[in-house]
Write a protein that holds these residues in place. Structure first.
Motif, PDB file in Angstrom:
ATOM      1  N   GLN B 196       0.827  -1.217   0.000  1.00 57.79           N
ATOM      2  CA  GLN B 196       0.000   0.000   0.000  1.00 57.79           C
ATOM      3  C   GLN B 196       0.860   1.266   0.000  1.00 57.79           C
ATOM      4  O   GLN B 196       0.499   2.253  -0.625  1.00 57.79           O
ATOM      5  CB  GLN B 196      -0.956  -0.018   1.195  1.00 57.79           C
ATOM      6  CG  GLN B 196      -0.279  -0.379   2.483  1.00 57.79           C
ATOM      7  CD  GLN B 196      -0.641   0.559   3.600  1.00 57.79           C
ATOM      8  OE1 GLN B 196      -1.047   1.686   3.384  1.00 57.79           O
ATOM      9  NE2 GLN B 196      -0.476   0.075   4.817  1.00 57.79           N
ATOM     10  N   ASP B 197       2.021   1.219   0.711  1.00 63.50           N
ATOM     11  CA  ASP B 197       2.870   2.409   0.746  1.00 63.50           C
ATOM     12  C   ASP B 197       3.376   2.739  -0.652  1.00 63.50           C
ATOM     13  O   ASP B 197       3.389   3.892  -1.077  1.00 63.50           O
ATOM     14  CB  ASP B 197       4.075   2.180   1.667  1.00 63.50           C
ATOM     15  CG  ASP B 197       3.641   2.154   3.123  1.00 63.50           C
ATOM     16  OD1 ASP B 197       2.651   2.829   3.437  1.00 63.50           O
ATOM     17  OD2 ASP B 197       4.293   1.453   3.915  1.00 63.50           O
ATOM     18  N   GLU B 198       3.794   1.661  -1.378  1.00 66.00           N
ATOM     19  CA  GLU B 198       4.273   1.818  -2.736  1.00 66.00           C
ATOM     20  C   GLU B 198       3.180   2.459  -3.597  1.00 66.00           C
ATOM     21  O   GLU B 198       3.435   3.393  -4.353  1.00 66.00           O
ATOM     22  CB  GLU B 198       4.608   0.431  -3.279  1.00 66.00           C
ATOM     23  CG  GLU B 198       5.747   0.387  -4.251  1.00 66.00           C
ATOM     24  CD  GLU B 198       6.278  -1.025  -4.346  1.00 66.00           C
ATOM     25  OE1 GLU B 198       7.200  -1.354  -3.582  1.00 66.00           O
ATOM     26  OE2 GLU B 198       5.763  -1.798  -5.166  1.00 66.00           O
ATOM     27  N   ALA B 199       1.968   1.930  -3.458  1.00 67.87           N
ATOM     28  CA  ALA B 199       0.847   2.442  -4.248  1.00 67.87           C
ATOM     29  C   ALA B 199       0.585   3.908  -3.942  1.00 67.87           C
ATOM     30  O   ALA B 199       0.418   4.731  -4.847  1.00 67.87           O
ATOM     31  CB  ALA B 199      -0.400   1.597  -3.976  1.00 67.87           C
ATOM     32  N   LEU B 200       0.578   4.265  -2.652  1.00 65.41           N
ATOM     33  CA  LEU B 200       0.285   5.646  -2.273  1.00 65.41           C
ATOM     34  C   LEU B 200       1.386   6.586  -2.740  1.00 65.41           C
ATOM     35  O   LEU B 200       1.129   7.707  -3.170  1.00 65.41           O
ATOM     36  CB  LEU B 200       0.125   5.748  -0.750  1.00 65.41           C
ATOM     37  CG  LEU B 200      -1.099   5.033  -0.163  1.00 65.41           C
ATOM     38  CD1 LEU B 200      -1.036   5.013   1.357  1.00 65.41           C
ATOM     39  CD2 LEU B 200      -2.387   5.693  -0.637  1.00 65.41           C
ATOM     40  N   THR B 201       2.650   6.123  -2.679  1.00 64.84           N
ATOM     41  CA  THR B 201       3.788   6.967  -3.026  1.00 64.84           C
ATOM     42  C   THR B 201       3.822   7.316  -4.500  1.00 64.84           C
ATOM     43  O   THR B 201       4.151   8.436  -4.879  1.00 64.84           O
ATOM     44  CB  THR B 201       5.113   6.222  -2.698  1.00 64.84           C
ATOM     45  OG1 THR B 201       4.997   5.648  -1.417  1.00 64.84           O
ATOM     46  CG2 THR B 201       6.293   7.153  -2.728  1.00 64.84           C
ATOM     47  N   MET B 202       3.550   6.311  -5.370  1.00 61.88           N
ATOM     48  CA  MET B 202       3.888   6.466  -6.778  1.00 61.88           C
ATOM     49  C   MET B 202       2.729   6.830  -7.680  1.00 61.88           C
ATOM     50  O   MET B 202       2.937   7.395  -8.749  1.00 61.88           O
ATOM     51  CB  MET B 202       4.490   5.144  -7.291  1.00 61.88           C
ATOM     52  CG  MET B 202       5.674   4.681  -6.475  1.00 61.88           C
ATOM     53  SD  MET B 202       6.151   3.012  -6.909  1.00 61.88           S
ATOM     54  CE  MET B 202       6.948   3.321  -8.439  1.00 61.88           C
ATOM     55  N   SER B 203       1.509   6.500  -7.284  1.00 54.55           N
ATOM     56  CA  SER B 203       0.424   6.468  -8.260  1.00 54.55           C
ATOM     57  C   SER B 203      -0.243   7.813  -8.482  1.00 54.55           C
ATOM     58  O   SER B 203      -0.315   8.649  -7.587  1.00 54.55           O
ATOM     59  CB  SER B 203      -0.654   5.491  -7.785  1.00 54.55           C
ATOM     60  OG  SER B 203      -0.069   4.359  -7.233  1.00 54.55           O
ATOM     61  N   ASP B 204      -0.754   7.991  -9.711  1.00 51.07           N
ATOM     62  CA  ASP B 204      -1.725   9.050  -9.959  1.00 51.07           C
ATOM     63  C   ASP B 204      -3.102   8.573  -9.507  1.00 51.07           C
ATOM     64  O   ASP B 204      -3.868   9.316  -8.920  1.00 51.07           O
ATOM     65  CB  ASP B 204      -1.767   9.406 -11.447  1.00 51.07           C
ATOM     66  CG  ASP B 204      -0.445  10.006 -11.914  1.00 51.07           C
ATOM     67  OD1 ASP B 204       0.121  10.798 -11.143  1.00 51.07           O
ATOM     68  OD2 ASP B 204       0.010   9.659 -13.011  1.00 51.07           O
ATOM     69  N   ARG B 205      -3.387   7.298  -9.860  1.00 48.30           N
ATOM     70  CA  ARG B 205      -4.639   6.701  -9.390  1.00 48.30           C
ATOM     71  C   ARG B 205      -4.356   5.284  -8.927  1.00 48.30           C
ATOM     72  O   ARG B 205      -3.428   4.629  -9.402  1.00 48.30           O
ATOM     73  CB  ARG B 205      -5.681   6.661 -10.517  1.00 48.30           C
ATOM     74  CG  ARG B 205      -6.145   8.055 -10.959  1.00 48.30           C
ATOM     75  CD  ARG B 205      -7.415   7.969 -11.782  1.00 48.30           C
ATOM     76  NE  ARG B 205      -7.238   7.130 -12.971  1.00 48.30           N
ATOM     77  CZ  ARG B 205      -8.246   6.561 -13.625  1.00 48.30           C
ATOM     78  NH1 ARG B 205      -9.494   6.699 -13.187  1.00 48.30           N
ATOM     79  NH2 ARG B 205      -8.020   5.834 -14.703  1.00 48.30           N
ATOM     80  N   ILE B 206      -5.197   4.807  -8.001  1.00 48.30           N
ATOM     81  CA  ILE B 206      -5.054   3.455  -7.467  1.00 48.30           C
ATOM     82  C   ILE B 206      -6.344   2.684  -7.714  1.00 48.30           C
ATOM     83  O   ILE B 206      -7.436   3.242  -7.516  1.00 48.30           O
ATOM     84  CB  ILE B 206      -4.767   3.485  -5.950  1.00 48.30           C
ATOM     85  CG1 ILE B 206      -3.437   4.185  -5.668  1.00 48.30           C
ATOM     86  CG2 ILE B 206      -4.753   2.073  -5.356  1.00 48.30           C
ATOM     87  CD1 ILE B 206      -3.139   4.361  -4.189  1.00 48.30           C
ATOM     88  N   VAL B 207      -6.211   1.432  -8.172  1.00 50.85           N
ATOM     89  CA  VAL B 207      -7.359   0.537  -8.262  1.00 50.85           C
ATOM     90  C   VAL B 207      -7.154  -0.515  -7.180  1.00 50.85           C
ATOM     91  O   VAL B 207      -6.179  -1.255  -7.220  1.00 50.85           O
ATOM     92  CB  VAL B 207      -7.432  -0.178  -9.622  1.00 50.85           C
ATOM     93  CG1 VAL B 207      -8.755  -0.906  -9.761  1.00 50.85           C
ATOM     94  CG2 VAL B 207      -7.223   0.800 -10.758  1.00 50.85           C
ATOM     95  N   VAL B 208      -8.053  -0.567  -6.200  1.00 50.47           N
ATOM     96  CA  VAL B 208      -7.919  -1.575  -5.150  1.00 50.47           C
ATOM     97  C   VAL B 208      -8.738  -2.798  -5.548  1.00 50.47           C
ATOM     98  O   VAL B 208      -9.933  -2.691  -5.831  1.00 50.47           O
ATOM     99  CB  VAL B 208      -8.387  -1.038  -3.786  1.00 50.47           C
ATOM    100  CG1 VAL B 208      -8.086  -2.058  -2.690  1.00 50.47           C
ATOM    101  CG2 VAL B 208      -7.715   0.291  -3.477  1.00 50.47           C
TER     102      VAL B 208
END
Lengths: 290, 341
Positions: B196-208
């Motif tokens: 989740q940290d990786e996703a929050l750090t890098m993304s413009d958008r996240i699909v969970v």
């Protein structure tokens, strides 16, 4: 009740590492050095002796006469070329048959079937060599053989006994030795490697040539060492299905009673060829794959 | 508004009795860094593999750049993939690995060498071209894999947990670098991770993803601050839920509510509650000092447990609250979000 604390002591081998090493290696070293290398040395030495033409007794003087005879008499170097040719052909045929078979076993069949398929490939190795060669004699026999019988309605005859019969029989005999290393190599090949090649635009044929074959190369060489050297030294197959065609082993067999030094000289030839082959493939990393 | 570069409709994939991906609809926008986030088995990797063409969907369709590619094999799709295990070809040098895609597409030798060298430079590995992949460290292999994909100038770069095998420090460094590279080349990135940290750090958008379906799609801020479901609240961040009777008692409303731990203040029982805040009485069960901050696990009198995190901005005295101490937890009402169960 009192308990006495004891420091655990290592066993005998732990306290005497040199003796442990000796215990491990004495028997195999005796076997390898004394029996195996010893007999090879004796063979090499004998090859430089000669036989008195009148008495038939072995003369223990060092001479190159035997080797001169092998390499100057066309009948003999013809046998060398033919034997190497048979070994190369058998190796290539085994490769052509083993590649699709191993590919099916390692990458197409469901994983739970793999142990069974490996066992099936190994099954012929459990049968006696002689039984298998005589079975091929029945297959190859001209006119009444199984192959001829199947081909006769087409107006064709089978390969019969001879060069082709030897190649077919040896290919049958040594095929498992080619299938197994290739199978092992293919099971170690990660799926992602094939995906990556396709992802970078390669069709299946390209992936096979540029990725699968080069990665499998050491496994193929490992298999070829078996098929090549086993074919090179064989003489029973030639005797049973070879007709008039003889291989190096047959020359040894014919001569070892009447002229042991000459037989020894002929016998060193496949050894030298195999050593040259091993030296050539050493760099491919194949020797770590056997 | 950016145009849609990948359009997936009703994507479904079964493995035996297991439905790995269950009717996923997804639009990837041109130039964005989109992360597919979820636990293992949630279907995120399978979705990526169906976009790349390694898996055929059992139902649904994939369009890349407006063209339906559902039946097109991987070699016919204008996307490239960075694999979790890098999948570098062991018998080729680093440079040959990078050139492979160009060679297959019959790009002339001079151009392909030049492009491969430029790609190698873009991942900061100049001078490594002649090495074998086995001579590189994990982080370096990772960059070669990235260069090998980027050199083909794909319309979309797919990354399948590419940082999973790296240690924490290197991973954090690569997260920043990947983001920089993505900005430089301007290619759309679709990135799969369970972190989740990786996703929050890098993304413009996240699909969970959860159980083969999309649980939520949004910016990192939206997904973190306004989790749509209890699953998202728990998977992205710490599960910190008030539910059932506890919710009714504290908030005066039933349902399941999420409050992020860092929004909660831990104060003494006698402290006054500011207007616009909710407060709940509890007892400190656990105090965990984690360097930058301290976590308090607090058992509530109304039932349930909440976690609160306080920055250790003053000293290493963990705010002075001890295990077993009766405390009051307060937070501003705008920080509570109702989630679906």
């Amino acid at each position: 009740m009192t308990t006495v604390a004891t420091t655990p002591r290592g066993g005998f081998g732990y306290r005497h590492p040199r003796l442990r090493l000796a215990g491990l290696l004495t028997a195999p070293m005796l076997w390898l050095v004394a029996v195996y290398l010893g007999s090879l040395g004796a063979l090499l030495l004998t090859a430089f002796w000669t036989v008195d033409d009148f008495t038939g007794q072995v003369v223990r003087d060092l001479t190159l006469k035997n080797f001169q005879q092998v390499f100057t008499n066309p009948a003999y170097y013809g046998v060398i070329l033919r034997t190497v040719g048979i070994a190369v052909l058998v190796t290539l045929l085994c490769l052509v048959l083993a590649l699709p078979l191993a590919t099916f076993m390692a990458r197409v069949a469901a994983p739970r079937w793999r142990p069974l398929l490996v066992a099936l490939v190994l099954t012929p190795l459990w049968a006696s060599y002689l039984v298998k060669v005589y079975a091929w004699r029945a297959m190859l026999a001209p006119e009444e053989g199984v192959i001829s019988w199947f081909l006769s309605p087409l107006g064709l005859d089978g390969p019969g006994f001879g060069f082709l019969g030897i190649v077919i029989t040896l290919t049958y005999l040594w095929l498992p030795y080619m299938v197994l290393p290739i199978y092992a190599g293919l099971t170690r090949l990660p799926n992602s490697m094939l995906d990556a090649s396709a992802d970078l635009g390669a069709r299946n044929g390209r992936t096979f040539r540029s990725v699968v074959l080069p990665i499998l190369f050491p496994s193929i060489v490992a298999g070829s060492i078996f098929t090549f050297s086993l074919s090179l030294g064989d003489y029973i197959t030639a005797q049973i299905v070879g007709g008039k065609v003889i291989m190096l082993g047959n020359v040894v067999q014919i001569n070892y009673v009447v002229n042991l030094p000459f037989a020894a000289a002929v016998a060193t030839i496949p050894v030298i060829i195999v050593l040259l082959y091993l030296a050539a493939v050493r760099r491919s990393g194949a020797l770590e794959n056997i | 508004m950016a145009s849609v570069i990948i359009r997936a409709r009703g994507l479904t994939r079964r493995f035996g009795d297991v439905v790995a991906v269950d009717g996923v609809n997804l639009d990837v926008l041109e130039g964005e860094f989109l992360t597919l986030l979820g636990p293992s088995g949630s279907g995120k990797t399978t979705v990526l593999r169906m976009i790349a063409g390694f898996e055929r969907p059992d139902a649904g369709s994939v369009e890349i750049g407006g063209v339906d590619v559902t039946g097109v094999p991987p070699y016919g799709r204008d996307v490239n993939t960075v694999f979790q295990d890098y999948a570098l070809f062991p018998h080729m040098s680093v440079l040959k690995n990078i050139e492979y895609g160009l060679k297959v597409k019959k790009v002339p030798r001079a151009e392909r060498t030049e492009r491969a060298r430029a790609a190698l430079a873009s991942v900061r590995l100049e001078g490594y071209g002649d090495r074998a992949p086995s001579q590189l460290s994990g982080g370096q292999r990772q960059r070669v894999a990235l260069a090998r994909a980027l050199v083909n100038r794909p319309r979309v770069l797919l990354l399948d947990e590419p940082l999973g095998a790296l240690d924490l420090k290197l991973r954090e460094q690569m997260q920043v670098e990947l983001k920089e590279i993505q900005r430089e080349v301007g290619i759309t990135f679709v990135f799969v991770t369970h972190d989740q940290d990786e996703a929050l750090t890098m993304s413009d958008r996240i699909v969970v993803f959860n159980e083969g379906r999309i649980a939520q799609l949004g910016t990192p801020l939206e997904v973190y601050e306004h989790p749509a479901t209890a699953f998202v609240a728990g998977f992205v961040g710490t599960s910190n839920l008030l539910a059932g009777e506890a919710a009714a008692a504290v908030l005066g409303r039933p349902g399941t509510w999420s409050v992020r731990p860092e929004k909660i203040r831990v104060v003494g029982r006698d402290a006054s509650v500011e207007p616009g805040c909710h407060a709940v009485r509890g007892t400190v069960r656990e105090v965990v000092y984690v360097g930058m901050s301290t976590r308090f696990v607090v058992d509530l009198e109304v039932g349930g447990t909440l976690m609160a995190v306080e920055q250790n901005s003053d000293a290493a005295n963990s705010g002075g609250h001890l295990r077993g101490e009766p405390v009051l937890l307060t937070w501003r009402t705008e920080h509570e979000y109702e989630v679906q169960n």
